[in-house]
Design a protein around this motif. Structure first.
Motif, mmCIF file in Angstrom:
data_model
loop_
_atom_site.group_PDB
_atom_site.id
_atom_site.type_symbol
_atom_site.label_atom_id
_atom_site.label_comp_id
_atom_site.label_asym_id
_atom_site.label_seq_id
_atom_site.Cartn_x
_atom_site.Cartn_y
_atom_site.Cartn_z
ATOM 1 N N GLU A 66 41.192 35.111 26.527
ATOM 2 C CA GLU A 66 40.367 34.102 25.848
ATOM 3 C C GLU A 66 39.115 34.748 25.293
ATOM 4 O OE1 GLU A 66 41.366 30.206 28.596
ATOM 5 O OE2 GLU A 66 39.522 31.327 28.978
ATOM 6 N N ARG A 67 38.810 34.411 24.045
ATOM 7 C CA ARG A 67 37.493 34.767 23.496
ATOM 8 C C ARG A 67 36.636 33.531 23.691
ATOM 9 N NH1 ARG A 67 35.487 34.215 18.204
ATOM 10 N NH2 ARG A 67 37.618 33.989 17.434
ATOM 11 N N ARG A 68 35.553 33.693 24.441
ATOM 12 C CA ARG A 68 34.691 32.559 24.791
ATOM 13 C C ARG A 68 33.250 32.811 24.365
ATOM 14 N NH1 ARG A 68 35.841 31.581 31.191
ATOM 15 N NH2 ARG A 68 38.079 31.261 31.076
ATOM 16 N N ARG A 69 32.590 31.701 24.090
ATOM 17 C CA ARG A 69 31.140 31.761 23.943
ATOM 18 C C ARG A 69 30.543 31.767 25.336
ATOM 19 N NH1 ARG A 69 29.879 27.858 18.957
ATOM 20 N NH2 ARG A 69 31.197 26.532 20.160
ATOM 21 N N LEU A 70 29.316 32.186 25.465
ATOM 22 C CA LEU A 70 28.674 32.238 26.778
ATOM 23 C C LEU A 70 28.495 30.865 27.406
ATOM 24 C CD1 LEU A 70 26.061 35.079 26.217
ATOM 25 C CD2 LEU A 70 28.337 35.209 27.255
ATOM 26 N N GLN A 106 26.930 36.603 21.657
ATOM 27 C CA GLN A 106 27.160 35.309 22.301
ATOM 28 C C GLN A 106 28.612 35.096 22.736
ATOM 29 O OE1 GLN A 106 24.642 33.240 23.002
ATOM 30 N NE2 GLN A 106 23.330 34.825 22.177
ATOM 31 N N GLU A 107 29.464 36.137 22.622
ATOM 32 C CA GLU A 107 30.882 35.971 22.936
ATOM 33 C C GLU A 107 31.371 37.075 23.868
ATOM 34 O OE1 GLU A 107 31.802 34.174 18.512
ATOM 35 O OE2 GLU A 107 33.019 35.832 19.227
ATOM 36 N N ASP A 114 48.189 35.882 35.699
ATOM 37 C CA ASP A 114 48.653 34.628 36.291
ATOM 38 C C ASP A 114 49.078 34.782 37.752
ATOM 39 O OD1 ASP A 114 51.001 36.061 35.871
ATOM 40 O OD2 ASP A 114 52.151 34.310 35.244
ATOM 41 N N ARG A 115 49.133 35.999 38.249
ATOM 42 C CA ARG A 115 49.501 36.210 39.643
ATOM 43 C C ARG A 115 48.721 37.393 40.211
ATOM 44 N NH1 ARG A 115 54.436 39.902 39.538
ATOM 45 N NH2 ARG A 115 54.282 39.642 41.766
ATOM 46 N N PRO A 116 48.664 37.510 41.544
ATOM 47 C CA PRO A 116 47.890 38.590 42.166
ATOM 48 C C PRO A 116 48.426 39.974 41.795
ATOM 49 C CG PRO A 116 48.528 36.944 43.793
ATOM 50 C CD PRO A 116 49.258 36.611 42.531
ATOM 51 N N GLY A 117 47.558 40.954 41.929
ATOM 52 C CA GLY A 117 47.935 42.336 41.659
ATOM 53 C C GLY A 117 46.911 43.055 40.809
ATOM 54 N N PHE A 118 46.316 42.334 39.882
ATOM 55 C CA PHE A 118 45.274 42.895 39.024
ATOM 56 C C PHE A 118 44.046 42.008 39.111
ATOM 57 C CE2 PHE A 118 48.951 44.813 36.952
ATOM 58 C CZ PHE A 118 48.500 46.086 36.659
ATOM 59 N N ALA A 119 42.888 42.615 38.983
ATOM 60 C CA ALA A 119 41.641 41.852 38.944
ATOM 61 C C ALA A 119 41.413 41.331 37.523
ATOM 62 C CB ALA A 119 40.468 42.737 39.361
ATOM 63 N N ARG A 120 40.672 40.243 37.418
ATOM 64 C CA ARG A 120 40.287 39.710 36.112
ATOM 65 C C ARG A 120 39.379 40.723 35.417
ATOM 66 N NH1 ARG A 120 36.748 34.352 35.630
ATOM 67 N NH2 ARG A 120 35.341 35.754 36.692
ATOM 68 N N VAL A 121 39.480 40.794 34.093
ATOM 69 C CA VAL A 121 38.690 41.735 33.301
ATOM 70 C C VAL A 121 37.838 40.946 32.325
ATOM 71 C CG1 VAL A 121 38.781 43.661 31.669
ATOM 72 C CG2 VAL A 121 40.514 43.475 33.461
ATOM 73 N N ILE A 122 36.565 41.332 32.212
ATOM 74 C CA ILE A 122 35.663 40.716 31.233
ATOM 75 C C ILE A 122 35.152 41.815 30.310
ATOM 76 C CG2 ILE A 122 33.486 39.491 30.896
ATOM 77 C CD1 ILE A 122 34.035 38.123 33.594
ATOM 78 N N TYR A 123 35.295 41.586 29.017
ATOM 79 C CA TYR A 123 34.871 42.549 28.006
ATOM 80 C C TYR A 123 33.708 41.940 27.236
ATOM 81 C CZ TYR A 123 35.250 45.797 24.051
ATOM 82 O OH TYR A 123 35.001 46.732 23.083
ATOM 83 N N ASN A 124 32.567 42.571 27.326
ATOM 84 C CA ASN A 124 31.356 42.094 26.676
ATOM 85 C C ASN A 124 31.007 43.056 25.552
ATOM 86 O OD1 ASN A 124 28.821 41.273 25.927
ATOM 87 N ND2 ASN A 124 28.030 41.090 28.001
ATOM 88 N N LEU A 125 31.308 42.675 24.318
ATOM 89 C CA LEU A 125 31.067 43.550 23.180
ATOM 90 C C LEU A 125 29.589 43.885 23.022
ATOM 91 C CD1 LEU A 125 32.390 45.020 20.802
ATOM 92 C CD2 LEU A 125 31.826 43.042 19.410
ATOM 93 N N ALA A 126 28.701 42.955 23.334
ATOM 94 C CA ALA A 126 27.267 43.224 23.203
ATOM 95 C C ALA A 126 26.857 44.366 24.121
ATOM 96 C CB ALA A 126 26.453 41.974 23.526
ATOM 97 N N ARG A 127 27.415 44.424 25.318
ATOM 98 C CA ARG A 127 27.092 45.511 26.244
ATOM 99 C C ARG A 127 27.636 46.830 25.728
ATOM 100 N NH1 ARG A 127 29.014 45.313 32.332
ATOM 101 N NH2 ARG A 127 27.105 44.184 32.697
#
Length: 150
Positions: A66-70, A106-107, A114-127
């Motif tokens: 998902e591409r999300r706004r903050l 801002q995105e 959808d199942r265990p095994g991998f951690a969630r990943v967050i990609y912050n382009l501003a960073r």
């Protein structure tokens, strides 16, 4: 491990996890075929979700991107079915609608399995953009102390 875990225990555990997912710039095969020749580097033209499975079991599942706004508003989504065999890596090239940022400051991109095994990943382009700046600071962060002389 006994006692209270240090604040670095969780990041270290995640870093050395047997399954790891990250976002990497990739060069498309079409771009490589058109612009690559001996001695000339090619430019990464797309982003990919790269998953490494260093276990003895295959992982099958779906990744939701998902591409999300903050503020939490979802701007674009992609669902990818992935099979990551044991001891190998798999990758999913992200669709243009998902990685076309309107306001990079801002995105963010959120990758959730959808199942265990991998951690969630967050990609912050501003960073990423701020961290890769070649500009130097106008004022130093640390000022040297003058040593007392006798």
């Amino acid at each position: 491990m006994t006692g209270i875990a240090s604040s670095s225990a969780s990041p270290l555990r995640d870093f050395f996890a047997p399954r790891l997912a990250s976002i990497q710039p990739e060069v498309s095969e079409a771009y490589r075929a058109e612009y690559s020749w001996a001695g000339m580097p090619v430019i990464a033209a797309q982003l990919a979700l790269v998953m490494v499975n260093d276990t003895r079991r295959a992982w099958e599942g779906q990744w939701g991107v998902e591409r999300r706004r903050l503020d939490g508003t979802v701007l674009a989504t992609q669902i990818a079915r992935v099979t990551d065999r044991q001891g190998e890596q798999a990758q999913v090239v992200l669709e243009a609608a998902v990685v076309t940022f309107c306001g990079p400051a801002q995105e963010i991109l959120v990758f959730s399995p959808d199942r265990p095994g991998f951690a969630r990943v967050i990609y912050n382009l501003a960073r990423v953009v701020a961290g890769s700046s070649s500009k130097t600071l106008s004022k130093p962060l640390l000022r040297p102390r003058s040593a007392a002389t006798d």
